[in-house]
Design a protein around this motif. Structure first.
Motif, PDB file in Angstrom:
ATOM      1  N   ILE A 260       0.840  -1.204   0.000  1.00  0.00           N
ATOM      2  CA  ILE A 260       0.000   0.000   0.000  1.00  0.00           C
ATOM      3  C   ILE A 260       0.871   1.248   0.000  1.00  0.00           C
ATOM      4  N   LYS A 261       1.870   1.273   0.864  1.00  0.00           N
ATOM      5  CA  LYS A 261       2.743   2.455   0.962  1.00  0.00           C
ATOM      6  C   LYS A 261       3.545   2.668  -0.322  1.00  0.00           C
ATOM      7  N   GLU A 262       3.911   1.581  -0.982  1.00  0.00           N
ATOM      8  CA  GLU A 262       4.711   1.707  -2.196  1.00  0.00           C
ATOM      9  C   GLU A 262       3.869   2.165  -3.394  1.00  0.00           C
ATOM     10  N   LYS A 263       2.645   1.632  -3.510  1.00  0.00           N
ATOM     11  CA  LYS A 263       1.848   1.892  -4.708  1.00  0.00           C
ATOM     12  C   LYS A 263       0.851   3.029  -4.563  1.00  0.00           C
ATOM     13  N   TRP A 264       0.647   3.527  -3.346  1.00  0.00           N
ATOM     14  CA  TRP A 264      -0.353   4.583  -3.175  1.00  0.00           C
ATOM     15  C   TRP A 264       0.061   5.841  -3.933  1.00  0.00           C
ATOM     16  N   PRO A 265      -0.858   6.491  -4.617  1.00  0.00           N
ATOM     17  CA  PRO A 265      -0.509   7.667  -5.435  1.00  0.00           C
ATOM     18  C   PRO A 265       0.178   8.752  -4.618  1.00  0.00           C
ATOM     19  N   LYS A 266       1.279   9.244  -5.142  1.00  0.00           N
ATOM     20  CA  LYS A 266       2.034  10.285  -4.431  1.00  0.00           C
ATOM     21  C   LYS A 266       1.239  11.584  -4.351  1.00  0.00           C
ATOM     22  N   SER A 267       0.346  11.792  -5.315  1.00  0.00           N
ATOM     23  CA  SER A 267      -0.433  13.031  -5.332  1.00  0.00           C
ATOM     24  C   SER A 267      -1.533  13.049  -4.283  1.00  0.00           C
ATOM     25  N   ASP A 268      -1.851  11.887  -3.716  1.00  0.00           N
ATOM     26  CA  ASP A 268      -2.924  11.797  -2.727  1.00  0.00           C
ATOM     27  C   ASP A 268      -2.367  12.219  -1.360  1.00  0.00           C
ATOM     28  N   GLN A 269      -2.743  13.408  -0.920  1.00  0.00           N
ATOM     29  CA  GLN A 269      -2.237  13.932   0.348  1.00  0.00           C
ATOM     30  C   GLN A 269      -2.966  13.315   1.548  1.00  0.00           C
ATOM     31  N   VAL A 270      -4.207  12.841   1.323  1.00  0.00           N
ATOM     32  CA  VAL A 270      -4.980  12.229   2.407  1.00  0.00           C
ATOM     33  C   VAL A 270      -4.593  10.755   2.486  1.00  0.00           C
ATOM     34  N   LYS A 271      -3.802  10.410   3.470  1.00  0.00           N
ATOM     35  CA  LYS A 271      -3.307   9.047   3.587  1.00  0.00           C
ATOM     36  C   LYS A 271      -3.943   8.308   4.765  1.00  0.00           C
ATOM     37  N   HIS A 272      -5.198   8.680   5.065  1.00  0.00           N
ATOM     38  CA  HIS A 272      -5.976   7.937   6.051  1.00  0.00           C
ATOM     39  C   HIS A 272      -6.696   6.831   5.297  1.00  0.00           C
ATOM     40  N   ILE A 273      -6.198   5.617   5.409  1.00  0.00           N
ATOM     41  CA  ILE A 273      -6.658   4.498   4.587  1.00  0.00           C
ATOM     42  C   ILE A 273      -7.308   3.454   5.485  1.00  0.00           C
ATOM     43  N   PHE A 274      -8.393   2.854   4.982  1.00  0.00           N
ATOM     44  CA  PHE A 274      -9.090   1.794   5.699  1.00  0.00           C
ATOM     45  C   PHE A 274      -8.870   0.465   4.970  1.00  0.00           C
ATOM     46  N   ILE A 275      -8.451  -0.539   5.730  1.00  0.00           N
ATOM     47  CA  ILE A 275      -8.349  -1.901   5.185  1.00  0.00           C
ATOM     48  C   ILE A 275      -9.583  -2.663   5.651  1.00  0.00           C
ATOM     49  N   GLN A 276     -10.431  -3.041   4.697  1.00  0.00           N
ATOM     50  CA  GLN A 276     -11.682  -3.736   5.029  1.00  0.00           C
ATOM     51  C   GLN A 276     -11.489  -5.240   4.889  1.00  0.00           C
ATOM     52  N   GLN A 277     -11.771  -5.971   5.969  1.00  0.00           N
ATOM     53  CA  GLN A 277     -11.670  -7.424   5.964  1.00  0.00           C
ATOM     54  C   GLN A 277     -12.977  -8.020   6.468  1.00  0.00           C
ATOM     55  N   ASP A 278     -13.143  -9.332   6.267  1.00  0.00           N
ATOM     56  CA  ASP A 278     -14.335  -9.989   6.787  1.00  0.00           C
ATOM     57  C   ASP A 278     -14.086 -10.426   8.228  1.00  0.00           C
ATOM     58  N   ASN A 279     -15.020 -11.177   8.776  1.00  0.00           N
ATOM     59  CA  ASN A 279     -14.932 -11.567  10.186  1.00  0.00           C
ATOM     60  C   ASN A 279     -14.454 -13.008  10.373  1.00  0.00           C
ATOM     61  N   ALA A 280     -13.587 -13.478   9.498  1.00  0.00           N
ATOM     62  CA  ALA A 280     -13.067 -14.840   9.619  1.00  0.00           C
ATOM     63  C   ALA A 280     -12.254 -14.978  10.918  1.00  0.00           C
TER      64      ALA A 280
END
Length: 436
Positions: A260-280
């Motif tokens: 995520i850190k490597e591929k996230w767009p450099k132009s995107d200043q908002v780096k508050h990211i949510f990782i959505q997973q199931d309840n396994a």
């Protein structure tokens, strides 16, 4: 032909060579053209409306057998599972049922089992849908958020081959022969897929494909004995069969988050990211200190969230992206675990960002359907002709919602929580959606 003759006539008389050209153009004889023009001229002279219709009415089968609708309704669903069984129950031939299917008086339907939901599950699904809705006060409209900062992760088993498959062969071709030691234990590898919504410029150019990565759960093991294929001690790729919490944690911290850190767009200043997973069960808690240390560094604020229980339809991987990868992976032959891993990785990279974006649009449509059925999963996946809208430049980034649907959903959720005695911030929700 009539319109063409009228367009190529003067004062009620065909132009020179018009009838000959009409016969060649429409594939009929000149006699047919003259007869057709004669009838047309008579209608013009009598003042009647000139309507060009075919005289051929088609074949009418007066003795065609009809379906006994009431008798069909009396059969249970299980008694309609095959044409042979249904024909016996109805006392008709199998060929008649085949004709009825062609005439669309019967329709085939494939029924898939869906997760069983409790009332609590349904309310949780509705809350999840409402949490993705935003209100634009300036435009006075409701729509879904763009979902560009949500990374969907999920796991899936990919198999070396299928137990049963269908091929289309020429009459002279030999039937393919496939064999394995056990149909119950076909070689398989589990992958974790992480994707987010692609980003495009105003003119449709791709800025970010949204594909974070797909990571196999494999390990390298040294062979314990030699064989005709390799020597003893050679490292081979082996699938990890037991996917535990530690395995999932290591994959997310050491592979997903760095990707995520490597591929996230450099132009995107908002780096508050949510990782959505199931309840396994193998998934770990968001407050894990190792995860927090990896997620909140390098200027990123990555938060782990869980989707509603028993809700694979709110994750883009389960909704359609895994199926797209599977369709490409099935076209490639694999003889070893390395081949299988390579085939899945190639299929993942081959999929376009347009396909991934279309799944996100479908996800928003599913969220709307979930609210309409009060949190249930008894709905059909909506189809909005995304390919046609994309060609016309009209594919929406965020689907708009009706205010009445939002009010009904909000009322249903609040009433459930009031009856259950749950402490619910009703005022905050009303303010969020612009009510009151």
């Amino acid at each position: 032909m009539g319109h063409w003759l009228l367009a190529n006539s003067t004062n009620g008389k065909p132009n020179d060579g018009a009838q000959k050209e009409a016969a060649a153009r429409f594939g009929v004889s000149r006699r047919t053209v003259r007869r057709f023009w004669s009838k047309t001229k008579q209608k013009i002279q009598s003042g009647a409306a000139v309507i060009f219709t075919s005289a051929h009415k088609g074949t009418v089968h007066k003795d065609r057998k009809k379906l006994d609708v009431e008798k069909v309704k009396s059969l249970s669903i299980l008694e309609r599972s095959t044409i042979r069984k249904m024909a016996v129950k109805l006392g008709v031939s199998k060929s008649l049922l085949g004709q009825l299917i062609k005439r669309k008086e019967l329709r085939p339907h494939t029924s898939a089992i869906k997760p069983q939901l409790t009332d609590v599950n349904k309310i949780a699904r509705m809350k999840f849908c409402l949490s993705n809705v935003v209100y634009d006060g300036a435009m006075s409209r409701y729509s879904y958020q763009s979902m560009h900062n949500v990374v969907h992760i999920d796991e899936k088993w990919f198999y070396m081959t299928k137990t049963s498959d269908r091929y289309y062969l020429l009459p002279e071709e030999t039937d393919p022969y496939r064999a394995c030691k056990s149909k119950r234990f076909i070689t398989k590898v589990m992958f974790m897929c992480a994707v987010t919504r692609p980003q495009f410029s105003a003119d449709g150019q791709e800025l970010f494909d949204g594909k974070i990565g797909i990571f196999p759960f494999t390990t390298l093991e040294a062979t314990k004995r030699k064989s005709k294929n390799r020597a003893k001690g050679v490292l081979e790729v082996k699938p990890i069969q037991s996917i535990t919490k530690d395995v999932i944690k290591e994959c997310i911290i050491k592979q997903v988050i760095p990707a995520i850190k490597e591929k996230w767009p450099k132009s995107d200043q908002v780096k508050h990211i949510f990782i959505q997973q199931d309840n396994a069960k193998p998934h770990f808690n968001k407050d894990d200190p190792d995860f927090q240390a990896a997620a909140n560094s390098d200027g990123f604020n990555i938060e782990l969230v869980c989707q509603p229980a028993n809700s694979p339809d709110v994750n883009v991987n389960d909704l359609g992206f895994f199926r797209a990868i599977q369709s490409l992976q099935d076209d490639k032959m694999a003889k070893t675990v390395e081949d299988l891993v390579q085939n899945v990785l190639i299929s993942f990279e081959k999929l376009s960002s347009v396909t991934l974006n279309n799944v996100f649009v479908t996800l928003q449509g599913c969220l709307t359907e979930i609210m309409r059925v009060k949190g249930s999963n008894d709905y059909k996946i909506p189809h909005i002709n995304k390919s046609r809208l994309l060609r016309m430049g009209m594919l929406p980034e965020c689907i708009e919602l009706d205010e009445g649907l939002i009010k009904d959903s909000l009322t249903h959720v609040m009433q459930f929580d009031v009856n259950a005695g749950t402490n619910y911030d009703i005022g905050g929700l009303i303010h969020h959606f612009g009510f009151g």
